[in-house]
Design a protein around this motif. Sequence first.
Motif, PDB file in Angstrom:
ATOM      1  N   PHE A 115       0.646  -1.153  -0.147  1.00 20.01           N
ATOM      2  CA  PHE A 115       0.122  -0.007   0.000  1.00 20.01           C
ATOM      3  C   PHE A 115       0.960   1.337  -0.082  1.00 20.01           C
ATOM      4  N   ASN A 116       0.400   2.378  -0.626  1.00 18.34           N
ATOM      5  CA  ASN A 116       1.253   3.573  -0.651  1.00 18.34           C
ATOM      6  C   ASN A 116       0.563   4.254   0.648  1.00 18.34           C
ATOM      7  N   VAL A 117       1.504   4.718   1.466  1.00 23.68           N
ATOM      8  CA  VAL A 117       1.041   5.265   2.696  1.00 23.68           C
ATOM      9  C   VAL A 117       1.730   6.631   3.029  1.00 23.68           C
ATOM     10  N   ARG A 118       0.933   7.672   3.372  1.00 22.16           N
ATOM     11  CA  ARG A 118       1.425   9.021   3.832  1.00 22.16           C
ATOM     12  C   ARG A 118       1.191   9.217   5.250  1.00 22.16           C
ATOM     13  N   VAL A 119       2.166   9.656   5.920  1.00 23.26           N
ATOM     14  CA  VAL A 119       2.009   9.845   7.342  1.00 23.26           C
ATOM     15  C   VAL A 119       2.448  11.274   7.471  1.00 23.26           C
ATOM     16  N   ALA A 120       1.683  12.206   8.163  1.00 23.15           N
ATOM     17  CA  ALA A 120       1.871  13.443   8.660  1.00 23.15           C
ATOM     18  C   ALA A 120       1.502  13.855   9.925  1.00 23.15           C
ATOM     19  N   VAL A 121       2.217  14.570  10.658  1.00 19.33           N
ATOM     20  CA  VAL A 121       2.383  15.021  12.050  1.00 19.33           C
ATOM     21  C   VAL A 121       1.767  16.462  12.258  1.00 19.33           C
ATOM     22  N   ASN A 122       1.210  16.799  13.245  1.00 24.15           N
ATOM     23  CA  ASN A 122       0.935  18.182  13.750  1.00 24.15           C
ATOM     24  C   ASN A 122       2.273  18.898  14.008  1.00 24.15           C
ATOM     25  N   THR A 123       3.386  18.350  14.492  1.00 24.94           N
ATOM     26  CA  THR A 123       4.297  18.984  14.673  1.00 24.94           C
ATOM     27  C   THR A 123       5.405  18.005  14.546  1.00 24.94           C
ATOM     28  N   PRO A 124       6.558  17.799  13.665  1.00 23.23           N
ATOM     29  CA  PRO A 124       7.504  16.866  13.493  1.00 23.23           C
ATOM     30  C   PRO A 124       8.456  17.128  14.812  1.00 23.23           C
ATOM     31  N   GLY A 125       8.821  15.735  15.149  1.00 21.19           N
ATOM     32  CA  GLY A 125       9.724  15.564  16.601  1.00 21.19           C
ATOM     33  C   GLY A 125       8.893  15.299  17.670  1.00 21.19           C
ATOM     34  N   PRO A 126       9.536  15.683  18.757  1.00 29.45           N
ATOM     35  CA  PRO A 126       9.153  15.140  20.096  1.00 29.45           C
ATOM     36  C   PRO A 126       7.980  15.687  20.530  1.00 29.45           C
ATOM     37  N   ASP A 127       7.252  16.720  19.891  1.00 30.01           N
ATOM     38  CA  ASP A 127       5.971  17.455  20.392  1.00 30.01           C
ATOM     39  C   ASP A 127       4.871  17.043  19.396  1.00 30.01           C
ATOM     40  N   ALA A 128       4.876  16.101  18.686  1.00 32.07           N
ATOM     41  CA  ALA A 128       3.734  15.450  17.800  1.00 32.07           C
ATOM     42  C   ALA A 128       2.736  15.064  18.836  1.00 32.07           C
ATOM     43  N   SER A 129       1.478  15.368  18.718  1.00 33.94           N
ATOM     44  CA  SER A 129       0.370  14.593  19.422  1.00 33.94           C
ATOM     45  C   SER A 129      -0.812  14.306  18.571  1.00 33.94           C
ATOM     46  N   ALA A 130      -0.593  14.518  17.214  1.00 34.39           N
ATOM     47  CA  ALA A 130      -1.509  14.117  16.332  1.00 34.39           C
ATOM     48  C   ALA A 130      -0.769  13.555  14.913  1.00 34.39           C
ATOM     49  N   ILE A 131      -1.293  12.476  14.352  1.00 30.36           N
ATOM     50  CA  ILE A 131      -0.777  11.912  13.209  1.00 30.36           C
ATOM     51  C   ILE A 131      -2.241  11.374  12.286  1.00 30.36           C
ATOM     52  N   ASP A 132      -2.097  11.968  10.944  1.00 35.06           N
ATOM     53  CA  ASP A 132      -2.802  11.526  10.076  1.00 35.06           C
ATOM     54  C   ASP A 132      -2.153  10.469   8.962  1.00 35.06           C
ATOM     55  N   ILE A 133      -2.730   9.350   8.870  1.00 36.17           N
ATOM     56  CA  ILE A 133      -2.423   8.634   7.985  1.00 36.17           C
ATOM     57  C   ILE A 133      -3.326   8.524   6.545  1.00 36.17           C
ATOM     58  N   VAL A 134      -2.788   8.658   5.486  1.00 34.42           N
ATOM     59  CA  VAL A 134      -3.577   8.218   4.112  1.00 34.42           C
ATOM     60  C   VAL A 134      -3.050   7.045   3.439  1.00 34.42           C
ATOM     61  N   ILE A 135      -3.950   6.224   3.317  1.00 28.99           N
ATOM     62  CA  ILE A 135      -3.620   4.942   2.722  1.00 28.99           C
ATOM     63  C   ILE A 135      -4.257   4.714   1.248  1.00 28.99           C
ATOM     64  N   THR A 136      -3.423   4.289   0.320  1.00 31.74           N
ATOM     65  CA  THR A 136      -4.244   3.904  -0.971  1.00 31.74           C
ATOM     66  C   THR A 136      -3.368   2.574  -1.443  1.00 31.74           C
ATOM     67  N   GLY A 137      -4.151   1.774  -2.105  1.00 36.97           N
ATOM     68  CA  GLY A 137      -3.666   0.580  -2.642  1.00 36.97           C
ATOM     69  C   GLY A 137      -4.557  -0.543  -2.508  1.00 36.97           C
ATOM     70  N   PRO A 138      -4.255  -1.646  -2.781  1.00 42.00           N
ATOM     71  CA  PRO A 138      -2.892  -2.172  -2.769  1.00 42.00           C
ATOM     72  C   PRO A 138      -2.193  -1.930  -4.009  1.00 42.00           C
ATOM     73  N   SER A 139      -1.159  -2.001  -4.328  1.00 41.38           N
ATOM     74  CA  SER A 139      -0.354  -1.591  -5.566  1.00 41.38           C
ATOM     75  C   SER A 139      -0.312  -3.037  -6.289  1.00 41.38           C
ATOM     76  N   LYS A 140      -0.582  -2.787  -7.690  1.00 45.62           N
ATOM     77  CA  LYS A 140      -0.514  -4.011  -8.402  1.00 45.62           C
ATOM     78  C   LYS A 140       0.916  -4.353  -9.045  1.00 45.62           C
TER      79      LYS A 140
END
Length: 133
Positions: free
Chosen positions: A108-133
């Motif tokens: 699957f193609n996965v994109r992970v994004a955080v509200n604050t990169p590093g040790p202060d991150a408190s929220a994560i959004d994951i976008v998933i597409t796939g599965p790849s053929k």
Amino acid sequence: MQIAGVDIYVNHPVLHLGATDWVPLSLALDAAPPASCDTHVAVRVRPQSGLIKVRLFTPPDDPQAEGPDAEFTTVFDGPLLLPDGRLAVGDVEQLTRFVHRVGDRGQFNVRVAVNTPGPDASAIDIVITGPSK
């Protein structure tokens, strides 16, 4: 479109996401905000001061549907192998774990994004597409 969400409490500053099998010992976060292998991503988060909000999205069929937060910073964008078609999110101690079926087995193609990169991150959004053929 949001398909799942969970709030997770973590004791250590690392959250794992990826395949439901064990996280490989070779996946070391070191000083980077994320680290990855072919089946897992480790993301640095803020431990012991509140819940970590994790939301799982698929690309929307409707442009009006709620999507990931555009203000978040992408820390990983690449393929992950999910042998059973399920994505697991959990703390490094594996005390808290959330599993959601995202499709058939495959890469699957996965994109992970955080509200604050590093040790202060408190929220994560994951976008998933796939599965790849």
